[in-house]
Motif scaffolding. Structure first.
Motif, PDB file in Angstrom:
ATOM      1  N   LYS A 106      30.473  53.998  25.658  1.00 35.80           N
ATOM      2  CA  LYS A 106      30.805  55.092  24.746  1.00 35.80           C
ATOM      3  C   LYS A 106      32.316  55.241  24.575  1.00 35.80           C
ATOM      4  O   LYS A 106      32.794  55.613  23.507  1.00 35.80           O
ATOM      5  CB  LYS A 106      30.199  56.402  25.271  1.00 35.80           C
ATOM      6  N   SER A 107      33.052  54.930  25.670  1.00 34.77           N
ATOM      7  CA  SER A 107      34.509  55.086  25.608  1.00 34.77           C
ATOM      8  C   SER A 107      35.190  53.961  26.394  1.00 34.77           C
ATOM      9  O   SER A 107      35.555  54.121  27.565  1.00 34.77           O
ATOM     10  CB  SER A 107      34.915  56.448  26.181  1.00 34.77           C
ATOM     11  N   PRO A 108      35.349  52.769  25.774  1.00 35.51           N
ATOM     12  CA  PRO A 108      35.933  51.612  26.482  1.00 35.51           C
ATOM     13  C   PRO A 108      37.397  51.857  26.862  1.00 35.51           C
ATOM     14  O   PRO A 108      38.211  52.229  26.007  1.00 35.51           O
ATOM     15  CB  PRO A 108      35.827  50.477  25.455  1.00 35.51           C
ATOM     16  N   PRO A 109      37.763  51.645  28.149  1.00 35.74           N
ATOM     17  CA  PRO A 109      39.156  51.819  28.578  1.00 35.74           C
ATOM     18  C   PRO A 109      39.973  50.541  28.345  1.00 35.74           C
ATOM     19  O   PRO A 109      39.411  49.483  28.043  1.00 35.74           O
ATOM     20  CB  PRO A 109      39.011  52.101  30.071  1.00 35.74           C
ATOM     21  N   GLU A 110      41.293  50.638  28.452  1.00 34.26           N
ATOM     22  CA  GLU A 110      42.145  49.460  28.350  1.00 34.26           C
ATOM     23  C   GLU A 110      41.941  48.561  29.571  1.00 34.26           C
ATOM     24  O   GLU A 110      41.759  49.041  30.688  1.00 34.26           O
ATOM     25  CB  GLU A 110      43.611  49.876  28.263  1.00 34.26           C
ATOM     26  N   ILE A 111      41.974  47.240  29.336  1.00 32.65           N
ATOM     27  CA  ILE A 111      41.708  46.275  30.411  1.00 32.65           C
ATOM     28  C   ILE A 111      42.777  45.194  30.414  1.00 32.65           C
ATOM     29  O   ILE A 111      43.169  44.687  29.356  1.00 32.65           O
ATOM     30  CB  ILE A 111      40.315  45.623  30.225  1.00 32.65           C
ATOM     31  N   ASN A 112      43.251  44.822  31.602  1.00 33.13           N
ATOM     32  CA  ASN A 112      44.202  43.726  31.765  1.00 33.13           C
ATOM     33  C   ASN A 112      43.405  42.435  31.908  1.00 33.13           C
ATOM     34  O   ASN A 112      42.927  42.101  32.989  1.00 33.13           O
ATOM     35  CB  ASN A 112      45.080  43.967  33.005  1.00 33.13           C
ATOM     36  N   SER A 113      43.250  41.721  30.818  1.00 34.84           N
ATOM     37  CA  SER A 113      42.391  40.536  30.810  1.00 34.84           C
ATOM     38  C   SER A 113      42.935  39.404  31.674  1.00 34.84           C
ATOM     39  O   SER A 113      42.160  38.608  32.218  1.00 34.84           O
ATOM     40  CB  SER A 113      42.194  40.046  29.373  1.00 34.84           C
ATOM     41  N   ASP A 114      44.260  39.289  31.815  1.00 32.09           N
ATOM     42  CA  ASP A 114      44.837  38.206  32.620  1.00 32.09           C
ATOM     43  C   ASP A 114      44.445  38.337  34.095  1.00 32.09           C
ATOM     44  O   ASP A 114      44.025  37.368  34.736  1.00 32.09           O
ATOM     45  CB  ASP A 114      46.363  38.202  32.483  1.00 32.09           C
ATOM     46  N   VAL A 115      44.590  39.557  34.636  1.00 31.25           N
ATOM     47  CA  VAL A 115      44.190  39.795  36.032  1.00 31.25           C
ATOM     48  C   VAL A 115      42.687  39.610  36.183  1.00 31.25           C
ATOM     49  O   VAL A 115      42.208  39.008  37.148  1.00 31.25           O
ATOM     50  CB  VAL A 115      44.597  41.222  36.474  1.00 31.25           C
ATOM     51  N   MET A 116      41.949  40.124  35.222  1.00 35.97           N
ATOM     52  CA  MET A 116      40.495  40.017  35.225  1.00 35.97           C
ATOM     53  C   MET A 116      40.046  38.554  35.289  1.00 35.97           C
ATOM     54  O   MET A 116      39.180  38.170  36.085  1.00 35.97           O
ATOM     55  CB  MET A 116      39.938  40.687  33.967  1.00 35.97           C
ATOM     56  N   LEU A 117      40.665  37.702  34.463  1.00 39.32           N
ATOM     57  CA  LEU A 117      40.314  36.284  34.422  1.00 39.32           C
ATOM     58  C   LEU A 117      40.667  35.562  35.724  1.00 39.32           C
ATOM     59  O   LEU A 117      39.873  34.760  36.238  1.00 39.32           O
ATOM     60  CB  LEU A 117      41.033  35.602  33.250  1.00 39.32           C
ATOM     61  N   ALA A 118      41.849  35.857  36.251  1.00 37.66           N
ATOM     62  CA  ALA A 118      42.298  35.186  37.474  1.00 37.66           C
ATOM     63  C   ALA A 118      41.373  35.490  38.647  1.00 37.66           C
ATOM     64  O   ALA A 118      40.940  34.582  39.383  1.00 37.66           O
ATOM     65  CB  ALA A 118      43.729  35.605  37.806  1.00 37.66           C
ATOM     66  N   ILE A 119      41.037  36.767  38.830  1.00 38.44           N
ATOM     67  CA  ILE A 119      40.185  37.167  39.952  1.00 38.44           C
ATOM     68  C   ILE A 119      38.756  36.660  39.772  1.00 38.44           C
ATOM     69  O   ILE A 119      38.124  36.175  40.716  1.00 38.44           O
ATOM     70  CB  ILE A 119      40.179  38.699  40.110  1.00 38.44           C
ATOM     71  N   ALA A 120      38.243  36.755  38.541  1.00 42.85           N
ATOM     72  CA  ALA A 120      36.876  36.305  38.273  1.00 42.85           C
ATOM     73  C   ALA A 120      36.730  34.807  38.500  1.00 42.85           C
ATOM     74  O   ALA A 120      35.714  34.334  39.018  1.00 42.85           O
ATOM     75  CB  ALA A 120      36.478  36.658  36.848  1.00 42.85           C
ATOM     76  N   THR A 121      37.753  34.038  38.133  1.00 42.99           N
ATOM     77  CA  THR A 121      37.721  32.589  38.347  1.00 42.99           C
ATOM     78  C   THR A 121      37.704  32.256  39.836  1.00 42.99           C
ATOM     79  O   THR A 121      36.943  31.391  40.289  1.00 42.99           O
ATOM     80  CB  THR A 121      38.943  31.914  37.690  1.00 42.99           C
ATOM     81  N   ALA A 122      38.534  32.965  40.603  1.00 39.58           N
ATOM     82  CA  ALA A 122      38.544  32.770  42.054  1.00 39.58           C
ATOM     83  C   ALA A 122      37.191  33.146  42.648  1.00 39.58           C
ATOM     84  O   ALA A 122      36.676  32.477  43.549  1.00 39.58           O
ATOM     85  CB  ALA A 122      39.651  33.604  42.690  1.00 39.58           C
ATOM     86  N   GLY A 123      36.597  34.223  42.115  1.00 39.24           N
ATOM     87  CA  GLY A 123      35.289  34.653  42.591  1.00 39.24           C
ATOM     88  C   GLY A 123      34.210  33.635  42.300  1.00 39.24           C
ATOM     89  O   GLY A 123      33.335  33.383  43.126  1.00 39.24           O
ATOM     90  N   LEU A 124      34.270  33.040  41.109  1.00 40.21           N
ATOM     91  CA  LEU A 124      33.290  32.021  40.735  1.00 40.21           C
ATOM     92  C   LEU A 124      33.376  30.827  41.674  1.00 40.21           C
ATOM     93  O   LEU A 124      32.352  30.310  42.141  1.00 40.21           O
ATOM     94  CB  LEU A 124      33.523  31.577  39.292  1.00 40.21           C
ATOM     95  N   ILE A 125      34.576  30.382  41.972  1.00 38.24           N
ATOM     96  CA  ILE A 125      34.770  29.248  42.883  1.00 38.24           C
ATOM     97  C   ILE A 125      34.201  29.578  44.260  1.00 38.24           C
ATOM     98  O   ILE A 125      33.502  28.780  44.883  1.00 38.24           O
ATOM     99  CB  ILE A 125      36.260  28.886  42.986  1.00 38.24           C
ATOM    100  N   GLY A 126      34.518  30.802  44.727  1.00 39.13           N
ATOM    101  CA  GLY A 126      34.010  31.226  46.030  1.00 39.13           C
ATOM    102  C   GLY A 126      32.495  31.276  46.075  1.00 39.13           C
ATOM    103  O   GLY A 126      31.872  30.851  47.061  1.00 39.13           O
ATOM    104  N   ASN A 127      31.873  31.765  45.006  1.00 37.99           N
ATOM    105  CA  ASN A 127      30.411  31.831  44.957  1.00 37.99           C
ATOM    106  C   ASN A 127      29.775  30.449  44.923  1.00 37.99           C
ATOM    107  O   ASN A 127      28.713  30.225  45.508  1.00 37.99           O
ATOM    108  CB  ASN A 127      29.972  32.642  43.731  1.00 37.99           C
ATOM    109  N   LEU A 128      30.415  29.529  44.210  1.00 38.31           N
ATOM    110  CA  LEU A 128      29.905  28.152  44.179  1.00 38.31           C
ATOM    111  C   LEU A 128      29.970  27.526  45.571  1.00 38.31           C
ATOM    112  O   LEU A 128      29.061  26.788  45.976  1.00 38.31           O
ATOM    113  CB  LEU A 128      30.715  27.315  43.182  1.00 38.31           C
TER     114      LEU A 128
END
Length: 302
Positions: free
Chosen positions: A102-124
């Motif tokens: 209903k009310s999307p907040p501002e998001i820092n996509s660069d930090v989001m991508l970096a952490i998510a990529t590290a998380g994906l590697i860790g999960n694999l």
């Protein structure tokens, strides 16, 4: 439970805690619900792996006077708790996702991508550590946590890329909802399998009437009734039945019993209790319901 499984769970738990710490920090810095949702899922991973680790240690105990069948159902209990935790965390994700939709907040996509990529590697890495073939529902439930989080990490990366190149912030709660659906599917599956064992329903692939029909072909058997089949633990079916035979020597009857056990073993049933009879009993149906003795009958008997 083999020692190797305990080592795998320990390594997977260590990797999970590292990923969780990184995603919480990254989610706060980037203000991404998708990343925080993934961190929440990782937290349930850590809980699931820790619970599975403890259960695996307990399950190694040999049968004793407290648990004559052994401690296999400790692992099933851990799997049930893991399944419920998956569903609960998904509910929280849906509620928060609706608010952000209903009310999307501002998001820092660069930090989001970096952490998510590290998380994906860790999960694999965790998925590779645990493997994909599991005879134990306890380990399977932990593995499902990891697989669900691997998929959700990929979803977060996709959301980060879309936000970075299009600025479409609403994709963040949409992906978090996608993660929630994945979590629920895995959780419900584990809950169903766990309850199936706790309720002592017939294991998948086993039908009492078909087993009785196969066993009735053994020479010397007149009738098979009061048949029960259930699971002691995941992948550990048990069987009991009354077998009517002609009046004969115990040694002859024992040969029939051994033949029945051999056939059950061939069907994958390792634990069986066979009651041999030479006369019809009160309960002569395939599935028998024990007679309830009411107060009047009990008084009459005494």
């Amino acid at each position: 439970m083999k020692q190797v499984s305990i080592k795998k769970l320990s390594w997977a738990l260590a990797v999970t805690l590292i990923i969780f710490s990184g995603e919480v920090i990254g989610g706060i810095l980037s203000n991404s619900l998708a990343l925080l949702s993934d961190a929440g899922h990782v937290l349930t991973d850590a809980f699931a792996l820790g619970l599975s680790l403890i259960a695996s240690m307990v399950m190694r105990k040999v049968p004793d006077y407290r648990a004559t069948y052994g401690y296999q159902r400790i692992g099933i209990l851990a799997a049930l708790i893991n399944g419920v935790s998956l569903v609960v965390i998904a509910m929280f994700i849906f509620v928060e996702g609706y608010k952000r939709f209903k009310s999307p907040p501002e998001i820092n996509s660069d930090v989001m991508l970096a952490i998510a990529t590290a998380g994906l590697i860790g999960n694999l890495v965790m998925a590779w550590i645990l493997g994909h073939k599991h005879d134990d529902l306890n380990i399977k439930s932990a593995w499902l946590h990891v697989i669900g989080d691997t998929i959700s990490s990929a979803g977060v990366i996709a959301a980060g890329l879309i936000i970075k190149f299009t600025g479409w912030l609403i994709v963040d709660p949409i992906v978090s909802g996608f993660v929630g659906v994945i979590i629920i599917i895995g959780g419900v599956r584990v809950i169903k399998e766990s309850l199936w064992i706790f309720l002592e329903l017939s294991p998948a692939g086993f039908k009492a009437d078909e087993i009785a029909k196969v066993l009735s072909k053994v020479p010397g058997i007149i009738n098979i009734h009061d048949v029960h089949i259930w699971s002691i633990g995941h992948g550990i079916p048990a069987f009991s039945a009354h077998v009517q035979i002609h009046d004969q020597k115990i040694s002859e009857a024992d040969c029939i019993r051994k033949e029945i056990e051999h056939m059950l073993l061939h069907l994958g049933i390792l634990h069986s209790v066979i009651q041999m009879e030479c006369a019809e009993c009160d309960k002569n149906g395939l599935y028998c319901t024990p007679k309830t003795i009411d107060a009047a009958d009990h008084k009459h008997q005494h």
